[in-house]
Scaffold this motif. Structure first.
Motif: not given
Length: 370
Positions: A195-200, A209-212, A216-221
């Motif tokens: 159910x997670x909403x991806x960070x875009x 903030x740097x968009x990257x 990065x939360x999408x793959x680091x969390x």
């Protein structure tokens, strides 16, 4: 209100949102608009799980205040009394209160050389921050610390925990479970991933903030990621439950989390007329005026005056809440007994996001007719 958000999503300003408006604790509006995953064409739902960004700070602060109520330390306690390695390079007088009010004088960015994949490790970040020098004398300037300083607060609580629990478990057992926040976690548990909403980042305007970094939360969390400043996930209903606890003076469903006096103290302005230097870039980019930071113990306070504020210009001066990078906001207006929670997908540049929140917040207030 709903139509205004629909128009925003139709224009592509952001992708979608889930939001709640409540009066006297009774929910008047609980809606989801637009989409929360454009790539999958997923329609927004009220039970979508969002990265709530810096609203995590108010969750962390709540647990810190619980330790203060239990007498483990005070707002005046120097951090180095609990974290001895912190007592170098001019940081000896930095207190818990300084960190909570963003007046610590610490580096407001990530420590130099800290690998991005270590940002979610509390002890690694604390070690890196302990090796940093003081940049500004504590208490002399407000400069919002977006990421690193709140890991120090997590370390304080963790090191004094009698059960030796990781901070994510402390928050779960002491805050989330008592409040019935079943869809909230520090980090991203496997049970919530579907159910997670991806960070875009949709707004590519160069800004805070740097968009990257944000994406990065999408793959680091992961389940074990601990970022006390901005690494929690939640739903709009769970953040409403948290807001209700604060609105009711620290109690929810008969369970006391904090005392009324502690909530009042946390949501009172402690930064005087000092401006928040985080917004210096917005003053130059967008012509914003200089205005007071209006920070409590991590909480944003409305205060008085006409200036950019995510809490709206027409909320009462004592309105308090939290703000998350390019996306999220919640506030409680104690005079109107009005609560608002807004979690969105498709991040905006921070200055643009604040003006979006201000516009929608004023619409919420305008709907109150008695």
């Amino acid at each position: 209100m709903k139509r205004a958000i629909e128009k925003d999503t139709e224009k592509g300003t952001y992708d979608g949102a889930a939001f709640i408006v409540a009066r006297h604790g009774k929910i008047a509006m609980h809606e989801a608009v637009g989409k929360t995953d454009l790539e999958k064409n997923r329609k927004a739902n009220v039970d979508d799980v969002f990265f709530i960004m810096s609203i995590t700070k108010q969750l962390t602060t709540t647990r810190v205040l619980m330790d203060i109520e239990q007498g483990k330390f005070t707002l005046n306690t120097p951090v180095c009394e609990i974290i001895p390695e912190f007592s170098i390079k001019g940081k000896q007088k930095v207190t818990v209160g300084h960190i909570l009010t963003h007046t610590s004088g610490l580096n407001t960015e990530l420590p130099f050389g800290l690998p991005i994949d270590q940002v979610g490790n509390i002890e690694t970040v604390t070690a890196a921050m302990s090796n940093e020098r003081i940049l500004i004398l504590p208490g002399k300037m407000v400069s919002y610390n977006a990421i690193a300083a709140f890991s120090i607060l997590g370390a304080l609580v963790q090191r004094l925990d009698e059960k030796n629990r990781p901070f994510r478990q402390i928050l779960k057992e002491d805050v989330f479970e008592p409040l019935g926040m079943k869809d909230t976690a520090l980090g991203l548990p496997d049970r919530l991933k579907s159910r997670i909403v991806p960070v875009k980042v949709r707004d590519k305007t160069p800004g805070l903030f740097d968009p990257l970094l944000l994406e990065s939360l999408n793959f680091l969390a992961t389940e074990e990621t601990e970022l006390p400043a901005g690494g929690a996930v939640s739903t709009v209903l769970d953040i409403f439950r948290f807001s209700e606890m604060l609105r009711r003076g620290g109690t929810f469903n008969g369970l006391r989390i904090l005392s009324p006096d502690t909530v009042k103290h946390a949501t009172t302005i402690h930064t005087g007329n000092l401006p928040n230097h985080l917004w210096d870039y917005c003053r130059e980019m967008y012509g914003w005026p200089v205005f007071p930071a209006n920070l409590g113990l991590s909480f944003f306070i409305r205060g008085e005056g006409i200036f950019p504020t995510p809490l709206g210009l027409t909320t009462s001066p004592g309105t308090f809440g939290g703000l998350g990078a390019g996306s999220t906001v919640f506030w409680v207006d104690p005079v109107r007994d009005l609560t608002y929670v807004f979690l969105s997908a498709g991040l905006l540049e921070e200055g643009h996001s604040i003006m979006r929140h201000q516009r929608l917040s004023d619409m919420v207030v305008a709907a109150v007719i008695d």
